[in-house]
Design a protein around this motif. Structure first.
Motif, mmCIF file in Angstrom:
data_model
loop_
_atom_site.group_PDB
_atom_site.id
_atom_site.type_symbol
_atom_site.label_atom_id
_atom_site.label_comp_id
_atom_site.label_asym_id
_atom_site.label_seq_id
_atom_site.Cartn_x
_atom_site.Cartn_y
_atom_site.Cartn_z
ATOM 1 N N ILE A 199 6.139 0.927 -13.416
ATOM 2 C CA ILE A 199 4.808 1.056 -12.531
ATOM 3 C C ILE A 199 4.190 0.082 -13.674
ATOM 4 C CG2 ILE A 199 2.945 1.884 -13.010
ATOM 5 C CD1 ILE A 199 5.133 5.022 -12.327
ATOM 6 N N PHE A 233 -2.419 6.609 -9.070
ATOM 7 C CA PHE A 233 -2.226 5.610 -8.814
ATOM 8 C C PHE A 233 -3.270 4.703 -7.062
ATOM 9 C CE2 PHE A 233 0.837 5.150 -12.053
ATOM 10 C CZ PHE A 233 0.027 4.018 -13.059
ATOM 11 N N PHE A 252 5.237 -3.588 -13.363
ATOM 12 C CA PHE A 252 4.765 -4.163 -11.957
ATOM 13 C C PHE A 252 2.984 -4.426 -12.209
ATOM 14 C CE2 PHE A 252 2.271 -3.567 -7.617
ATOM 15 C CZ PHE A 252 3.086 -4.212 -7.144
ATOM 16 N N THR A 253 1.949 -3.212 -12.664
ATOM 17 C CA THR A 253 0.958 -3.376 -12.560
ATOM 18 C C THR A 253 0.490 -4.308 -13.199
ATOM 19 O OG1 THR A 253 0.220 -1.732 -14.247
ATOM 20 C CG2 THR A 253 0.314 -0.920 -11.896
ATOM 21 N N PRO A 278 -4.749 -0.950 -16.668
ATOM 22 C CA PRO A 278 -5.105 -0.745 -15.311
ATOM 23 C C PRO A 278 -5.440 -0.014 -15.140
ATOM 24 C CG PRO A 278 -2.667 -1.121 -15.732
ATOM 25 C CD PRO A 278 -2.336 -0.721 -16.919
ATOM 26 N N VAL A 300 -4.766 1.832 -7.731
ATOM 27 C CA VAL A 300 -4.406 0.923 -7.626
ATOM 28 C C VAL A 300 -3.066 0.631 -6.725
ATOM 29 C CG1 VAL A 300 -3.141 -0.449 -9.606
ATOM 30 C CG2 VAL A 300 -4.969 1.003 -10.280
ATOM 31 N N PRO A 301 -2.940 -0.275 -5.251
ATOM 32 C CA PRO A 301 -1.309 -0.499 -5.263
ATOM 33 C C PRO A 301 -0.679 0.207 -5.723
ATOM 34 C CG PRO A 301 -3.376 -1.622 -4.329
ATOM 35 C CD PRO A 301 -3.705 -0.975 -4.933
ATOM 36 N N LEU A 302 0.881 0.419 -5.672
ATOM 37 C CA LEU A 302 1.797 -0.043 -6.543
ATOM 38 C C LEU A 302 2.937 -0.224 -4.660
ATOM 39 C CD1 LEU A 302 2.432 2.801 -9.019
ATOM 40 C CD2 LEU A 302 1.327 0.657 -9.288
ATOM 41 N N ILE A 306 8.360 1.659 -5.154
ATOM 42 C CA ILE A 306 7.998 2.523 -6.564
ATOM 43 C C ILE A 306 8.663 3.886 -5.949
ATOM 44 C CG2 ILE A 306 6.974 3.576 -8.326
ATOM 45 C CD1 ILE A 306 6.553 0.553 -9.280
#
Lengths: 499, 174
Positions: free
Chosen positions: A402, B153, A405-406, A50, B159-161, B115
């Motif tokens: 992580i 992130f 999830f991404t 990502p 990139v939102p987690l 997270i």
């Protein structure tokens, strides 16, 4: 000569300061991934995928493939220094690498490993340079039946060559297919195997499976041992490197043989792990010092390392030219290509010249950068391993979460990752092979589509798979692979009855 | 499901390979049965222009069932069935569960508080419990890792987690 021109064009694409920087970052990250237990090439790239979405595709793939080279290099470090293979393909490296390190020849062993890796990869890259366009042109003749036959050959070669019990190989592979079938059926649009659970509609992404099976599974396995790292300091300086290099040329035959085994295993998707084992086995049988293998023979490092890298690199050839990944990591890269809007396959070479040749050029550069970095940074990476497991393990699990999830921005996937982790742990201990599972999960839908498209073309006549020489011979080869273990057994039985 | 802890007296020093083999094979058998059931619903016959949607899943399921039965057969009737090998010793299982259970709690934590916050707690807990570090050291390291991922992130790569059902970071505007 067309290829040489294209290659130089590729170098001009790859050799920008930005791309060079990405190469260095990629190799360093890759070595880190290779060194850390629980992070592998495939899920390392999956986690970092990502991050590359905002980059131009060429730069992104350069960075990701450099992570891959780095991981290939890194796997050898822990195998030799700690007898812990960081990657499955470096298991065979431990056989002679660790004894050498115990005899105080860690520097020599590491230099041998890195140099062999470099040679194997280089051989494969040269092969890709000259063979990829040929394979691509050839592949333009491919229709659905031909594609299905290649998938068929891939699956069969896994069944035929695996060391695991055949029932378990089939079970693992079929489980992969079943997971791949979950979701919307691409031909009829029906919802399959979701049992009314609509979150399952998008199916199981193979990245989740990879992160769980390999990443979490590996941590659970390492935990079992209580994991006491016994850090051994590796001194590596120019003198040791040069002295080792002087000794290496006498293993040229082993090297060449390993390169060929590796390339073959990379193109037919056997992958780096079986290649390294096969090469070690062959070297042991053919070498005059064969009996001494396992006591710290440099040749026992040359063989698996060369083959693993040749296979790891060659695996990218079918991915680029046919759209079929030769290894789990290549499969993850393939996923990346699709996300960047590039359709791998024969047309890639026509439509995306910059991308393809930039990538091939970066393979040359990436490997050189990799060799330099690993030779200079070994003491640093060894220091990482002195970080206690009780810090490394939770950090790896956080990173895995992580990564999971991404993929789809879905919380549910993190739960699936955990589930796959438990499955990976149990499967590994009971020697259910994970590679066919992941491969079937990645290729299952495509193989089924190819099959059903062929059926639509031929109006339900399966003889379409033997309708011309090309598809017929690939199918035949697949069938041969399938029965190969039986032939071997038959031969042995005949020999026994004759004796 | 393989890590099911059998209560009662500890006769052996762990779960036997045999028990684990049977558990996994039965698990696969059930899975195969489920797949087969749904395939029949979708239609698994070969019609005029090739297979229906359930055709492949059906035979995949058949293969899963056959191979798991094969594994079971080898467990019960194969060579070396009398050999008692240990799949995992109780001590090892304890260690494995000491990672697995907190990991499951961690994932639940992600669902609740996201997270970043869950990671701090998880890393700190893991270090204190298994690594015997001091609380201060552990919490500092946990926060450091979380902040680093947050920077990478949310800020660097945009990139939102996942921030959880009760997003605690909303007070900072995220």
């Amino acid at each position: 000569m067309e290829e040489i021109n294209a290659l130089f064009h590729g170098f001009s694409v790859a050799l920008t300061p930005f791309n060079l920087m990405l190469m260095v970052i990629g190799v360093v990250l890759g070595v880190l991934i290779g060194v850390l237990p629980g992070l592998g090439g495939a899920n390392g790239i999956a986690i970092l995928l990502p991050l590359t979405f905002t980059m131009p595709p060429t730069s992104a793939v350069i960075m990701l493939s450099c992570i891959y080279w780095g991981a290939l290099f890194g796997g050898a470090i822990t195998s030799i220094l700690f007898n812990i293979p960081g990657e499955p393909w470096s298991v065979a490296t431990t056989f002679d690498g660790y004894p050498m390190a115990q005899q105080g020849k860690a520097g020599e062993a590491l230099t041998t490993a890195f140099t062999s890796s470099f040679i194997g990869a280089f051989f494969a890259v040269v092969m890709i340079t000259f063979l990829a366009p040929l394979v691509a042109k050839f592949a333009l003749k491919f229709g659905p039946p031909e594609f299905f036959s290649v998938f068929f050959l891939t699956f069969c070669s896994f069944i035929g060559m695996g060391k695991e019990p055949p029932f378990k190989i089939v079970a693992a592979m079929m489980l992969g297919f079943a997971l791949a079938a979950v979701g919307i059926d691409t031909v009829t649009g029906q919802l399959r195997l979701i049992f009314g659970w609509h979150e399952l509609m998008r199916g199981f992404d193979f990245l989740i499976a990879v992160i769980g099976l390999f990443g979490i599974g590996e941590i659970l396995l390492s935990m079992e041992e209580g994991l006491s790292f016994q850090g051994r300091t590796a001194k590596i300086n120019m003198r040791i490197v040069i002295e080792t290099w002087k000794k290496l040329p006498k293993y040229w035959l082993t090297s060449l043989r390993s390169c060929i085994i590796g390339c073959w295993m990379g193109i037919t998707p056997g992958g780096a792990t079986p290649a390294s084992f096969m090469s070690y086995g062959v070297a042991k049988r053919m070498s005059p010092d064969g009996a001494k293998f396992g006591t710290g023979m440099p040749e026992g490092i040359v063989a698996p390392e060369t083959a693993a890298h040749a296979a790891g690199t060659a695996a990218l050839l079918p991915m680029l030219s046919l759209g079929i990944p030769g290894s789990p990591t290549a499969a993850v890269l393939l996923g990346g290509l699709l996300i960047w809007g590039l359709q791998p396959g024969p047309l890639l070479f026509v439509e995306q010249k910059d991308f393809v040749w930039g990538l091939i050029a970066s393979m040359y550069l990436g490997n050189i950068v990799g060799l330099i970095i690993v030779l200079t940074c070994v003491p640093l990476f060894a220091a990482i391993l002195r970080i206690p497991f009780s810090i490394v393990a939770p950090v790896i699990i956080v990173i895995c979460a992580i990564g999971a999830f991404t993929v789809n921005n879905a919380m549910l996937d993190i739960w699936f990752m955990l589930l796959f982790g438990v499955m990976g742990y149990a499967f590994k201990k009971l020697s259910y092979p994970l590679a066919p599972l992941v491969l079937a999960l990645v290729l299952g839908d495509q193989a089924e589509d190819a099959f059903r498209q062929s059926m639509l073309i031929s109006q339900g006549d399966v003889r379409v798979f033997f309708s011309n020489g090309l598809v017929g011979s690939i199918m035949g080869l697949g069938l041969l692979m399938l029965v190969w273990p039986l032939i071997g057994k038959l031969k042995a039985a005949l020999r026994n009855s004759a004796a | 499901m393989e890590d099911k802890q059998v209560s009662g007296e500890v006769v052996s020093s762990g779960i036997s390979v045999r028990a684990a083999e049977i558990a996994v094979a039965v698990f696969l058998l059930i899975l195969g049965g489920l797949v087969m059931y749904d395939s029949v619903r979708l239609g698994f016959r070969w019609v005029g222009d090739g297979p229906e949607a359930g055709y492949f899943p059906f035979y995949i399921a058949v293969f899963i069932c056959v191979s798991s039965l094969g594994v079971l057969g080898q467990v019960f009737f194969g060579k070396g069935r009398g050999v008692h090998k240990v799949f995992v010793e109780w001590e090892q299982l304890k260690l494995v569960l000491s990672v697995l259970i907190p990991a499951a709690v961690f994932v639940f934590g992600i669902q609740m508080v996201g997270i970043y916050v869950a990671s701090v707690a998880y890393i700190a807990f893991f270090m204190v419990w298994l690594g015997k570090y001091t609380w201060i050291k552990s919490v500092v390291l946990g926060i450091a890792v979380s902040v680093a991922t947050f920077m990478m992130f949310e800020i660097w790569f945009k990139v939102p987690l996942f921030k959880g059902a009760f997003n605690p970071l909303s007070i900072f505007g995220y």
